[in-house]
Design an enzyme around this catalytic site. Structure first.
Site, mmCIF file in Angstrom:
data_model
loop_
_atom_site.group_PDB
_atom_site.id
_atom_site.type_symbol
_atom_site.label_atom_id
_atom_site.label_comp_id
_atom_site.label_asym_id
_atom_site.label_seq_id
_atom_site.Cartn_x
_atom_site.Cartn_y
_atom_site.Cartn_z
ATOM 1 N N HIS A 1 -10.313 61.455 54.555
ATOM 2 C CA HIS A 1 -10.792 60.879 55.814
ATOM 3 C C HIS A 1 -12.300 60.709 55.864
ATOM 4 O O HIS A 1 -12.819 60.059 56.774
ATOM 5 C CB HIS A 1 -10.203 61.633 57.001
ATOM 6 N N GLU B 1 5.022 71.699 47.073
ATOM 7 C CA GLU B 1 4.144 71.870 48.235
ATOM 8 C C GLU B 1 5.013 71.706 49.469
ATOM 9 O O GLU B 1 5.619 70.645 49.686
ATOM 10 C CB GLU B 1 3.011 70.835 48.234
ATOM 11 N N GLU C 1 -2.854 63.105 44.994
ATOM 12 C CA GLU C 1 -1.585 62.837 45.678
ATOM 13 C C GLU C 1 -1.253 61.367 45.489
ATOM 14 O O GLU C 1 -2.127 60.495 45.682
ATOM 15 C CB GLU C 1 -1.712 63.117 47.170
ATOM 16 N N THR D 1 14.584 63.328 56.387
ATOM 17 C CA THR D 1 14.530 63.178 57.845
ATOM 18 C C THR D 1 13.225 63.713 58.424
ATOM 19 O O THR D 1 12.757 63.268 59.448
ATOM 20 C CB THR D 1 15.711 63.914 58.504
ATOM 21 N N ARG E 1 -3.448 55.907 48.067
ATOM 22 C CA ARG E 1 -2.305 55.204 48.662
ATOM 23 C C ARG E 1 -2.170 53.816 48.065
ATOM 24 O O ARG E 1 -3.140 53.232 47.593
ATOM 25 C CB ARG E 1 -2.490 55.093 50.178
ATOM 26 N N HIS F 1 -5.755 61.387 48.071
ATOM 27 C CA HIS F 1 -4.480 60.670 48.101
ATOM 28 C C HIS F 1 -4.776 59.198 47.868
ATOM 29 O O HIS F 1 -5.391 58.541 48.714
ATOM 30 C CB HIS F 1 -3.808 60.879 49.468
ATOM 31 N N ARG G 1 -5.985 52.519 51.632
ATOM 32 C CA ARG G 1 -6.599 52.495 52.975
ATOM 33 C C ARG G 1 -7.762 53.477 53.102
ATOM 34 O O ARG G 1 -8.604 53.323 53.957
ATOM 35 C CB ARG G 1 -5.564 52.714 54.071
ATOM 36 N N ASN H 1 -8.991 68.155 51.131
ATOM 37 C CA ASN H 1 -8.652 66.730 51.036
ATOM 38 C C ASN H 1 -9.763 65.910 51.711
ATOM 39 O O ASN H 1 -10.043 66.117 52.904
ATOM 40 C CB ASN H 1 -7.301 66.523 51.737
ATOM 41 N N HIS I 1 -0.318 70.195 55.380
ATOM 42 C CA HIS I 1 -0.160 69.132 56.377
ATOM 43 C C HIS I 1 -0.287 69.688 57.786
ATOM 44 O O HIS I 1 0.471 70.557 58.183
ATOM 45 C CB HIS I 1 1.158 68.351 56.254
HETATM 46 N N1 PXP Z 1 -0.643 67.880 51.473
HETATM 47 C C1 PXP Z 1 -0.111 66.642 51.284
HETATM 48 C C2 PXP Z 1 0.886 66.450 50.208
HETATM 49 C C3 PXP Z 1 -0.551 65.552 52.061
HETATM 50 O O1 PXP Z 1 -0.038 64.329 51.837
HETATM 51 C C4 PXP Z 1 -1.543 65.769 53.040
HETATM 52 C C5 PXP Z 1 -2.028 64.621 53.854
HETATM 53 O O2 PXP Z 1 -2.659 63.703 53.031
HETATM 54 C C6 PXP Z 1 -2.062 67.058 53.179
HETATM 55 C C7 PXP Z 1 -1.585 68.103 52.401
HETATM 56 C C8 PXP Z 1 -3.155 67.366 54.153
HETATM 57 O O3 PXP Z 1 -2.709 67.166 55.452
HETATM 58 P P1 PXP Z 1 -3.785 67.180 56.623
HETATM 59 O O4 PXP Z 1 -4.711 66.034 56.377
HETATM 60 O O5 PXP Z 1 -2.964 67.057 57.850
HETATM 61 O O6 PXP Z 1 -4.512 68.503 56.516
#
Ligand code: PXP
Length: 238
Positions: A12, A153, A72, A103, A47, A45, A51, A9, A188
């Site tokens: 960032h 996922e 995503e 939750t 958004r 992702h 952002r 991903n 995540h």
């Molecule tokens: N999987 C999904 C569905 C996510 O939304 C994210 C965060 O954007 C990730 C994986 C990756 O998470 P992390 O950036 O904490 O590795």
């Protein structure tokens, strides 16, 4: 057990780029490096507030890379329109507003079966593999199968926080996916230190990792970058 695919991903990288409003660093350059290093696909992702990743990043990726893109996005009309236009290989539906979240943070599939089923159907019709980002909760896994998603996922955020019992919850949810004919992904908060136990779950076929990789890349890459800057500065004064 087969190999586990790694989706990288690059959100960032876009976060850092956007901090200055320019073009550097380009998340597509990071995508290229990640793929050269063995990543099996790229995750972005998009958004609603844009952002980090922007529409143009996704379009440029699709125009210049053939490696799989996992987009995503929230299950909204706007995002569905965009996905049909750019045709990523996969879409992972994620919660964006509080009302869509269970939750613990995954998508509340059980609480919005009807609306999600129509988005899942529309993406499948467009030949896009759909996954639902859910908590490792049997109710959500069963709901994902019921709405016709081929992939889930599992949200590893609570496991990554070290909460007791979370690895067992992931193990049970992953085991349930194979009985329901679902492909199992996870992601995540995964790091060098905690990824191994998730990667060892036999049902897990793909891990999607972002924040740690980009943060660690800064730490591991800074030595070479500072040395190169010192070299250039010194060379300018001879
Ligand atoms: N999987 C999904 C569905 C996510 O939304 C994210 C965060 O954007 C990730 C994986 C990756 O998470 P992390 O950036 O904490 O590795």
């Amino acid at each position: 057990m087969g190999q586990v695919r790694l989706g990288v991903n690059v959100d960032h990288v876009a976060t850092v780029r956007n901090a200055r409003g320019g073009l550097h660093p380009d998340p597509l350059d990071a995508a290229r490096v990640a793929l050269e290093a063995g990543a099996d696909g790229i995750v972005m992702h998009l958004r609603e507030d844009r952002r980090h990743i922007r529409d143009d990043d996704v379009r440029r990726y699709r125009a210049s890379f053939s490696a799989p893109l996992n987009l995503e996005m929230a299950a909204t009309e706007e995002m569905l329109r965009f996905a049909r236009e750019v045709r990523p290989h996969a879409c992972c539906l994620v919660p964006e507003r509080r009302a869509e979240v269970t939750t613990e943070g995954g998508l509340d599939v059980a609480g919005q079966r009807h609306s999600l089923a129509s988005v899942v159907d529309a993406l499948k019709e467009a030949n896009i593999r759909v996954s639902l980002f859910i908590d490792p909760d049997p109710v959500q896994v069963e709901a994902a199968a019921a709405v016709g998603a081929p992939v889930v996922e599992l949200h590893t955020g609570r496991y990554a926080e070290g909460r007791p019992g979370e690895l067992d919850r992931l193990r049970h949810a992953a085991a349930l996916t194979s009985g329901l004919g679902l492909e199992c992904h996870a992601g995540h908060g995964l790091t060098y230190a905690n990824v191994g136990r998730v990667a060892a779950l036999p049902e897990v076929r793909e891990l999607n990792i972002g924040h740690f990789l980009i943060g660690q890349a800064i730490l591991e890459g800074l030595r070479a970058t500072v040395a190169e800057m010192k070299r250039i500065v010194a060379a300018a004064r001879v």
